[in-house]
Scaffold this active site. Structure first.
Site, short mmCIF file in Angstrom:
data_model
loop_
_atom_site.label_atom_id
_atom_site.label_comp_id
_atom_site.label_asym_id
_atom_site.label_seq_id
_atom_site.Cartn_x
_atom_site.Cartn_y
_atom_site.Cartn_z
N GLU A 270 0.88 -1.18 0.00
CA GLU A 270 0.00 0.00 0.00
C GLU A 270 0.91 1.22 0.00
OE1 GLU A 270 -3.49 -0.50 2.42
OE2 GLU A 270 -2.83 -2.49 2.95
N CYS B 120 -1.84 9.41 3.73
CA CYS B 120 -1.82 9.06 2.32
C CYS B 120 -3.10 9.53 1.65
CB CYS B 120 -1.64 7.56 2.15
SG CYS B 120 -2.92 6.65 3.00
#
Ligand SMILES: NC(=O)c1ccc[n+]([C@@H]2O[C@H](COP(=O)([O-])OP(=O)(O)OC[C@H]3O[C@@H](n4cnc5c(N)ncnc54)[C@H](O)[C@@H]3O)[C@@H](O)[C@H]2O)c1
Ligand SMILES: N[C@@H](CCC=O)C(=O)O
Length: 517
Positions: free
Chosen positions: A287, A321
């Site tokens: 990720e 993020c």
């Protein structure tokens, strides 16, 4: 009977008892700062002369903890020990594995203020951000525990006369867990406990900026939840120095990583190379970064849009993020939205986050401070500085004020590159179509939001805005486990969904068994 999964409620700090509990926890944890922590391999605590320090970003002279620095030899030893432990752990029933998670979740819930306090000191989270991080960690354990039970038994297949057929999800093996420092508790807990719940054993290398919170969690798992020796192994150290060894080891079966695109790509490439003695293709769950935009069109509720942009851009200093680092605004409402966002941002407070009045703390370390400042300089040359930009002496804390730069071109560096700090680019779009096109023009595809009252446009975005987590008329941060499974497309990773119904399966392989009578 197990109650259904429900996300952990957030703490209301306006309730005096809660605020008092937080102050007590800050004081207790404050007294524990500066301690030294060993490695944990196969239940053995290993102290080393070579250590590294985790520092308080808001007060860099304050050592949060000193950590034994694992070497390549320790990395190799930890994988070997985890491989041995796997031979037992893989045969433990899913229900039993899940109970370790439920117990760990219950203990963390009882001690949640303490865990929040560690996050305040170690990564400079505000009280509210620390609460959300701890709540998400609890959620992951409650959710993955239930998923483990669901996938623990035989799965339904089509009946066939004369045979008994079944499909079972079985674990994979040693899982190397490499988390980031930003959701220092939640993401580390999520990847670790998903692996364990699915029947794998773990070698956990915490992020170098947040080993203290990881050490607290490992202690909870082992000492309070009673996880058997070797199921989780703790090897803090430099990712650059021993990360490759963990990834390369022939007995590593899975790598669960969350972090930057650069390191994710490195792991992707290295893990694809077969090592002597390796008899499988390594599974990677990667990720990675994001460059997330909020689109506002001329039909939108502009006040709601401005609130969402500010919350998404500057919560936890923009170090998510999922953070909104690009506001893409249709020309006719551009000036109005810009003004509203600047006005609201001026009201944000920044300072030592042990003080609950602060909305924002410091950025995580000197490296981040330097990198963000460089981007602010780039931004000044690419656009018009509206707010922020000036920083103080980093020796007094890595504080960077919320910074807004207007009139950034869609192809400018500030528009396309992940900064990971409190820097927001305003980008003007000619119209809705142009705005949607800009929203899709990065190599990432993590989160995005659209503010519009046009159903037709929202439906168009539903189809064409290519991000893993898309939000309409709300902020683009704050996904809840099980409610908004989280993870992105393209250079944001391997398209997995943390906290989603199929996440646990990434840590398994499916075996079909046919018994003909
Ligand atoms: N997609 C998501 O869900 C998600 C969530 C959180 C953060 N992120 C991303 O994480 C990044 C910020 O986190 P970061 O600064 O900790 O990222 P990073 O890539 O610098 O570090 C992540 C981890 O990788 C380790 N590492 C470093 N070099 C390594 C190597 N050679 N081999 C193995 N491991 C190594 C680090 O020690 C750390 O534990 C941002 O890009 C952010 O967008 C993504
Ligand atoms: N899941 C978090 C982001 C995690 C990455 O930093 C959110 O939805 O805001």
């Amino acid at each position: 009977m197990l109650p259904d999964y429900r996300p952990e409620p957030f703490v209301d700090f306006s309730v005096k008892a809660n605020a008092d509990a937080m102050r007590t926890a800050l004081s207790k944890v404050g007294d524990e700062l500066g301690r030294t922590y060993p490695l944990l391999i196969g239940g053995e605590h290993i102290e080393l002369a070579d250590t590294f320090d985790s520092l308080n970003p808001a007060k860099p002279s304050q050592v949060v903890g000193s950590f034994a620095k694992a070497t390549v030899e320790h990395a190799n030893q930890a994988v070997e020990v985890a491989a041995t432990a796997f031979e037992t752990w893989r045969n433990v029933a899913a229900e039993e594995r899940a109970r370790y998670l439920f117990r760990a979740a219950a203990v963390m819930r009882r001690r949640k203020f303490e865990f929040m306090a560690w996050l305040v000191y170690e990564v400079s989270k505000s009280w509210a951000e620390a609460d959300a991080d701890v709540a998400e960690a609890i959620d992951f354990m409650e959710y993955y525990g239930r998923q483990a039970i669901k996938f623990g038994g035989p799965q339904p297949v089509v009946a066939y006369n004369g045979e008994e057929n079944e499909l079972r999800y079985i674990p994979l093996g040693v899982t190397v867990v490499i988390p980031p420092w930003n959701f220092a508790l939640a993401i580390m807990v999520g990847m670790t406990t998903a692996a364990i719940a699915a029947g794998n054993t773990v070698v956990l290398k915490p992020a170098s900026a947040s080993p203290a919170i990881a050490a607290q969690f490992v202690r909870l798992l082992v000492e309070e939840a009673g996880l058997p020796d070797g199921v989780v192994n703790f090897v803090p150290g430099s990712g650059g120095a021993m990360g490759d060894a963990l990834v390369d080891h022939a007995k590593t079966r899975v790598i669960a990583f969350t972090g930057s695109k650069e390191i994710g790509l490195r792991i992707f490439e290295r893990s694809a190379k077969l090592q002597p003695g390796q008899i499988w293709l390594k599974r990677t769950i990667l990720e990675m970064g994001g460059k997330d935009g909020i689109v506002v069109d001329e039909t939108a509720d502009l006040d709601a849009a401005a609130d969402a942009i500010v919350a998404s851009a500057f919560g936890f200093q923009g170090q998510k993020c999922s953070a909104c680092s690009r506001a893409i605004i249709v020309e006719s409402v551009y000036d109005s939205v810009l003004k509203k966002v600047v006005d609201r941002t001026k009201k944000l407070t920044m300072g030592d986050p042990t003080d609950p009045k602060q909305h924002m703390g410091a950025v995580v370390d000197q490296k981040a401070f330097d990198k963000i400042r460089e981007y602010i300089e780039i931004g000044k040359s690419e656009g018009r500085l509206m707010l922020g930009g000036e920083t103080g002496d980093p020796a007094d804390g890595y504080f960077i004020p919320p910074t807004i730069i207007a009139d950034i071109a869609p192809e400018a560096r500030l528009s396309l590159e992940e900064i990971f700090g409190p820097v927001l680019a305003f980008i003007k779009a000619n119209d809705w179509k142009h705005a949607l096109q800009i929203a899709n023009n990065t190599e990432y595809g993590l989160t995005g939001a659209v503010f519009s009252r046009s159903r037709e446009r929202l439906e168009e975005a539903r189809r064409d805005f290519h991000v893993g987590n898309l939000y309409f008329n709300r902020k683009c941060t704050g996904a809840l486990v099980g409610v908004q499974p989280f993870g992105g497309f393209n250079m944001s990773g391997t398209d997995s969904k943390a906290g989603g119904p199929d996440y646990l399966l990434l840590f398994t392989q499916a075996k079909t068994i046919t018994d003909r009578f």
